[in-house]
Design a protein around this motif. Structure first.
Motif, mmCIF file in Angstrom:
data_model
loop_
_atom_site.group_PDB
_atom_site.id
_atom_site.type_symbol
_atom_site.label_atom_id
_atom_site.label_comp_id
_atom_site.label_asym_id
_atom_site.label_seq_id
_atom_site.Cartn_x
_atom_site.Cartn_y
_atom_site.Cartn_z
ATOM 1 N N LYS A 89 0.833 -1.212 0.000
ATOM 2 C CA LYS A 89 0.000 0.000 0.000
ATOM 3 C C LYS A 89 0.861 1.252 0.000
ATOM 4 N N MET A 90 1.901 1.257 0.828
ATOM 5 C CA MET A 90 2.761 2.433 0.884
ATOM 6 C C MET A 90 3.499 2.628 -0.433
ATOM 7 N N LEU A 95 4.134 5.812 -5.455
ATOM 8 C CA LEU A 95 4.152 5.891 -6.915
ATOM 9 C C LEU A 95 3.045 6.794 -7.465
ATOM 10 N N GLU A 96 1.955 6.929 -6.725
ATOM 11 C CA GLU A 96 0.888 7.835 -7.154
ATOM 12 C C GLU A 96 1.283 9.295 -6.982
ATOM 13 N N SER A 97 2.189 9.572 -6.068
ATOM 14 C CA SER A 97 2.557 10.961 -5.800
ATOM 15 C C SER A 97 3.859 11.402 -6.461
ATOM 16 N N MET A 98 4.740 10.452 -6.780
ATOM 17 C CA MET A 98 6.018 10.818 -7.408
ATOM 18 C C MET A 98 6.650 9.600 -8.071
ATOM 19 N N PRO A 99 7.499 9.829 -9.071
ATOM 20 C CA PRO A 99 8.150 8.691 -9.742
ATOM 21 C C PRO A 99 9.303 8.124 -8.894
ATOM 22 N N PHE A 100 9.469 6.824 -8.980
ATOM 23 C CA PHE A 100 10.547 6.116 -8.296
ATOM 24 C C PHE A 100 11.060 5.026 -9.210
ATOM 25 N N SER A 101 12.336 4.750 -9.132
ATOM 26 C CA SER A 101 12.862 3.520 -9.711
ATOM 27 C C SER A 101 12.532 2.407 -8.733
ATOM 28 N N ARG A 124 7.370 -5.244 -5.637
ATOM 29 C CA ARG A 124 6.795 -6.167 -6.636
ATOM 30 C C ARG A 124 5.298 -5.918 -6.824
ATOM 31 N N ALA A 125 4.610 -5.663 -5.744
ATOM 32 C CA ALA A 125 3.160 -5.434 -5.825
ATOM 33 C C ALA A 125 2.829 -4.117 -6.514
ATOM 34 N N ALA A 126 3.708 -3.131 -6.380
ATOM 35 C CA ALA A 126 3.421 -1.804 -6.924
ATOM 36 C C ALA A 126 3.759 -1.685 -8.403
ATOM 37 N N PHE A 127 4.714 -2.477 -8.896
ATOM 38 C CA PHE A 127 5.111 -2.379 -10.312
ATOM 39 C C PHE A 127 4.433 -3.457 -11.136
#
Length: 127
Positions: A89-90, A95-101, A124-127
């Motif tokens: 969730k975090m 990722l909804e607020s800013m880009p990350f590798s 893994r869950a977020a990408f």
């Protein structure tokens, strides 16, 4: 009927008309401690309903709110939550607020207090 949650042992004691159940695990502790522990557990549950936390992040937040380290730790240990799901969730929130590798997100989740395994699951869950 009043419920008091005892952290760590996951024991629930029911107080009915002044009588305690035989499962009451903290008979030697003052009632004020039990009441504060109940409040810490309730606050932990409320926080987890509103936003994701790592276990250590939740403990720190509860300490900031004025609970002792012991109360905060017991509360965080007593809530039924998947810390991996909290990491996912975090990660999604980030990722909804800013880009990350992936590597950057992994490091951010570890900074937030998630274990390496929990953080990897979150990425893994977020990408």
């Amino acid at each position: 009927m009043k419920k008091i949650f005892v952290a760590g042992a996951a024991t629930v004691a029911l107080l009915v008309g002044g009588a305690t159940s035989p499962a009451l695990a903290f008979t030697s502790q003052p009632a004020a401690i039990a009441g504060s522990q109940y409040q810490a557990t309730r606050m932990a549950q409320d926080y987890l309903r509103s936003m994701p936390f790592s276990k250590s992040g939740l403990i720190n937040q509860l300490k900031y709110e004025g609970f002792t380290t012991r109360q905060a730790t017991r509360a965080a240990s007593s809530v039924r939550v998947s810390w991996k799901s909290q990491a996912a969730k975090m990660a999604k929130d980030y990722l909804e607020s800013m880009p990350f590798s992936k590597t950057g997100l992994l490091e951010q989740l570890k900074y937030e207090g998630f274990t390496s395994g929990q953080a990897a699951y979150g990425v893994r869950a977020a990408f």
